[in-house]
Design a protein around this motif. Structure first.
Motif, mmCIF file in Angstrom:
data_model
loop_
_atom_site.group_PDB
_atom_site.id
_atom_site.type_symbol
_atom_site.label_atom_id
_atom_site.label_comp_id
_atom_site.label_asym_id
_atom_site.label_seq_id
_atom_site.Cartn_x
_atom_site.Cartn_y
_atom_site.Cartn_z
ATOM 1 N N SER A 175 0.824 -1.206 0.000
ATOM 2 C CA SER A 175 0.000 0.000 0.000
ATOM 3 C C SER A 175 0.859 1.255 0.000
ATOM 4 C CB SER A 175 -0.933 0.015 1.218
ATOM 5 O OG SER A 175 -0.180 0.042 2.424
ATOM 6 N N LEU A 176 0.328 2.274 -0.658
ATOM 7 C CA LEU A 176 0.957 3.584 -0.715
ATOM 8 C C LEU A 176 -0.125 4.618 -0.440
ATOM 9 C CD1 LEU A 176 3.242 5.540 -1.362
ATOM 10 C CD2 LEU A 176 2.754 5.248 -3.791
ATOM 11 N N HIS A 177 0.146 5.508 0.505
ATOM 12 C CA HIS A 177 -0.833 6.509 0.912
ATOM 13 C C HIS A 177 -0.245 7.900 0.724
ATOM 14 C CE1 HIS A 177 -3.480 3.493 2.912
ATOM 15 N NE2 HIS A 177 -2.330 2.861 3.039
ATOM 16 N N SER A 178 -1.016 8.770 0.108
ATOM 17 C CA SER A 178 -0.573 10.139 -0.148
ATOM 18 C C SER A 178 -1.810 11.039 -0.110
ATOM 19 C CB SER A 178 0.131 10.202 -1.516
ATOM 20 O OG SER A 178 0.557 11.502 -1.814
ATOM 21 N N VAL A 179 -1.824 12.074 -0.917
ATOM 22 C CA VAL A 179 -3.023 12.897 -1.097
ATOM 23 C C VAL A 179 -3.385 12.854 -2.571
ATOM 24 C CG1 VAL A 179 -2.559 14.430 0.838
ATOM 25 C CG2 VAL A 179 -1.635 14.992 -1.405
ATOM 26 N N PRO A 180 -4.661 12.926 -2.908
ATOM 27 C CA PRO A 180 -5.038 12.910 -4.332
ATOM 28 C C PRO A 180 -4.428 14.105 -5.069
ATOM 29 C CG PRO A 180 -6.961 12.582 -2.911
ATOM 30 C CD PRO A 180 -5.838 13.005 -2.019
ATOM 31 N N TRP A 181 -3.756 13.831 -6.162
ATOM 32 C CA TRP A 181 -3.152 14.915 -6.932
ATOM 33 C C TRP A 181 -4.215 15.779 -7.603
ATOM 34 C CZ3 TRP A 181 2.174 14.324 -9.615
ATOM 35 C CH2 TRP A 181 3.105 13.783 -8.724
ATOM 36 N N VAL A 182 -5.422 15.257 -7.773
ATOM 37 C CA VAL A 182 -6.479 16.007 -8.466
ATOM 38 C C VAL A 182 -7.425 16.728 -7.515
ATOM 39 C CG1 VAL A 182 -6.437 14.459 -10.466
ATOM 40 C CG2 VAL A 182 -8.009 13.984 -8.564
ATOM 41 N N LYS A 183 -7.103 16.748 -6.237
ATOM 42 C CA LYS A 183 -8.061 17.319 -5.277
ATOM 43 C C LYS A 183 -8.330 18.801 -5.541
ATOM 44 C CE LYS A 183 -4.741 18.375 -1.560
ATOM 45 N NZ LYS A 183 -5.021 19.819 -1.498
ATOM 46 N N ASP A 184 -7.336 19.548 -6.026
ATOM 47 C CA ASP A 184 -7.548 20.955 -6.372
ATOM 48 C C ASP A 184 -7.983 21.114 -7.826
ATOM 49 O OD1 ASP A 184 -6.794 21.874 -3.810
ATOM 50 O OD2 ASP A 184 -4.679 21.695 -4.338
ATOM 51 N N VAL A 185 -7.562 20.184 -8.664
ATOM 52 C CA VAL A 185 -7.939 20.226 -10.081
ATOM 53 C C VAL A 185 -9.450 20.091 -10.240
ATOM 54 C CG1 VAL A 185 -7.742 19.017 -12.301
ATOM 55 C CG2 VAL A 185 -5.708 19.370 -10.887
ATOM 56 N N GLU A 186 -10.070 19.262 -9.412
ATOM 57 C CA GLU A 186 -11.492 18.976 -9.611
ATOM 58 C C GLU A 186 -12.366 20.216 -9.395
ATOM 59 O OE1 GLU A 186 -13.314 17.395 -5.396
ATOM 60 O OE2 GLU A 186 -12.580 15.913 -6.832
ATOM 61 N N GLU A 187 -11.960 21.118 -8.511
ATOM 62 C CA GLU A 187 -12.736 22.337 -8.327
ATOM 63 C C GLU A 187 -12.751 23.168 -9.606
ATOM 64 O OE1 GLU A 187 -14.608 23.090 -5.748
ATOM 65 O OE2 GLU A 187 -14.039 21.190 -4.820
ATOM 66 N N GLN A 188 -11.596 23.253 -10.259
ATOM 67 C CA GLN A 188 -11.517 23.991 -11.527
ATOM 68 C C GLN A 188 -12.248 23.238 -12.635
ATOM 69 O OE1 GLN A 188 -10.360 27.032 -11.309
ATOM 70 N NE2 GLN A 188 -9.872 26.583 -9.163
ATOM 71 N N GLN A 189 -12.205 21.898 -12.592
ATOM 72 C CA GLN A 189 -12.917 21.099 -13.584
ATOM 73 C C GLN A 189 -14.415 21.359 -13.510
ATOM 74 O OE1 GLN A 189 -12.056 17.952 -16.058
ATOM 75 N NE2 GLN A 189 -13.633 19.470 -16.508
ATOM 76 N N LEU A 190 -14.950 21.467 -12.305
ATOM 77 C CA LEU A 190 -16.374 21.765 -12.151
ATOM 78 C C LEU A 190 -16.705 23.169 -12.661
ATOM 79 C CD1 LEU A 190 -17.064 20.190 -8.638
ATOM 80 C CD2 LEU A 190 -17.999 19.434 -10.827
ATOM 81 N N LYS A 191 -15.801 24.111 -12.445
ATOM 82 C CA LYS A 191 -16.027 25.467 -12.960
ATOM 83 C C LYS A 191 -16.042 25.471 -14.483
ATOM 84 C CE LYS A 191 -14.358 28.385 -9.199
ATOM 85 N NZ LYS A 191 -13.399 29.458 -8.819
#
Length: 441
Positions: free
Chosen positions: A256-272
């Motif tokens: 297992s490898l645990h980090s933070v989603p790289w797209v967590k900030d991208v998705e807000e802009q994607q919704l915009k």
């Protein structure tokens, strides 16, 4: 063993379920999913009791999703494979030519599995879980096993599948490792005849470490569902199906490898981007052309005549007017601005100046953003090396090789010029996509 079992969901699973679902939906880009209010934000007029539903339906039909999340992740993946991955000869020998070309039973070679499965899961969810297992059939000898094609395989467990788990907390040498894990999956049931309606059964697989062995137990959710139904009931009991015990293991074969989603900030802009394009397209549909109107008392015959001819005479007392097309340049700029912001967030270019600034960002500012991205890639690559080498050790153990030390290593010799090239390719591809309507899902 009891005939009926009730399972539960981990607190972290419940806490992250909505976020993980959003990440996946924006990556998949399915239109029927993305027209939910959660993604396609409601206009005030769409909530009106009289006609609001019709307005909403029209907008859902007009709106098309420009998927930028998937190409952003593809660009991230490319940064880790700009140069070939180093695979030690001992690893190649352990896998063999056939198995290294298909490590998951789905035709993905070792490099492809890392790029398409492991990295995608890490970037989307901030987690990558690699289960190593065999097909669960014991052959009489190694020769028969080779003849039948029985072998280990890798399986990426999406976080949405893994409903519950337990992690070792007390033993220092195993702290942070999984002691137990439960995942769910659907299977299309075998039918006796094609005249029978297709049905799906949801299964739960439970891995549990006990001493120097671990068990793999399978359960089936009570009550089948039609193949056209999208999801299984969220509650209910499970019935035991079968169980196998694998001796000689002091850990679960889960890397297992645990980090933070790289797209967590991208998705807000994607919704915009999605909603800005939706607003623009709806406005274009309703007011982007001139509307001519006539006032006065017109008979049905006169109305028919006026709509049937290019040149016509108005009845006495009637007047003509026109509503000119709306100027949508401001809305178009809003769409373009949302796309630029997504691009900046995705590639760590938030230090650059705003699009309407008359200044030019300094070379030092630009280089700083690129170097931060390079450092992130290099540190993540080291973590991916570790998790893959752990999974490879599990794979070797299933083949009877204990304490296997062969390694793979991603090549992280990346320069700022490489970053520029990948970002330029991303931008060029998006310009091409915007010109092809079928690529808007």
């Amino acid at each position: 063993m009891s005939d009926a079992v009730k399972f539960f969901e981990h607190a972290d699973y419940k806490a992250n379920l909505d976020k993980w679902t959003t990440h996946k939906d924006l990556f998949d880009g399915d239109h029927s999913t993305l027209v939910q209010f959660k993604y396609l934000w409601a206009h005030e007029v769409e909530s009106a009791a009289n006609g609001g539903g019709a307005c909403r339906l029209i907008r859902e039909q007009l709106s098309r999703y420009l998927n930028l999340t998937e190409p952003v992740i593809s660009t991230y993946q490319s940064l880790f494979f700009l140069k070939p991955m180093a695979i030690e000869e001992s690893v190649k020998a352990m896998f063999g030519e056939d198995e290294i070309a298909d490590v998951d039973g789905d035709g993905n070679g070792l490099e492809s599995f890392i790029k398409e499965k492991v990295l995608t899961s890490l970037f989307l969810y901030g987690k990558a879980l690699i289960l190593t297992d065999s097909y669960g059939i014991k052959a009489g000898s190694k020769g028969i096993e080779r003849e039948l094609g029985l072998r280990p395989y890798f399986e990426i467990l999406e976080p949405l599948q893994v409903k519950d788990w337990q992690i070792e907390q007390s033993t220092p040498a195993r702290k942070g490792y999984y002691d137990a894990l439960r995942c769910e999956y659907d299977l299309l049931d075998t039918r006796a005849h094609l005249s029978e309606a297709p049905t799906i059964t949801t299964y739960s697989k439970v891995l549990w470490l006990k001493g120097n062995a671990y068990t793999v137990s399978r359960y089936a959710k009570k009550g089948k569902r039609g193949a056209e139904q999208q999801a299984a009931p969220t509650d209910g009991e499970w019935t035991f199906v079968d169980e196998a015990t694998i001796a000689g293991w002091d850990e679960l074969p889960v890397a297992s490898l645990h980090s933070v989603p790289w797209v967590k900030d991208v998705e807000e802009q994607q919704l915009k981007v999605f909603n800005a394009e939706s607003w623009h397209d709806v406005a274009l549909h309703h007011q982007a052309y001139q509307r001519v109107y006539i006032t006065g008392n017109l008979t049905p015959e006169q109305k028919t005549a006026l709509t049937s001819f290019t040149v016509f005479f108005l009845p006495e007392g009637a007047t003509m007017g026109a509503i000119e097309p709306g100027n949508l340049s401001g809305m178009k700029e809003r769409v373009d601005s949302a796309i630029r912001n997504l691009y900046r967030v995705a590639f760590n270019k938030t230090l650059t100046l705003s699009s309407d600034s008359k200044e030019s960002p300094g070379a030092e500012t630009l280089r700083e953003g690129k170097e931060e991205l390079i450092n992130l890639v290099k540190s993540t690559a080291g973590d991916i090396d570790d998790v893959m080498n752990e999974a490879i050790e599990h794979y070797a153990r299933f083949k009877g090789v204990k304490n296997f030390k062969g390694k793979v290593k991603l090549n992280t010799d990346i320069s700022t010029e490489d970053i520029d090239k990948q970002i330029a390719l991303f931008a060029a591809n998006q310009d091409a996509i915007k010109k092809v309507d079928i690529w808007h899902k």
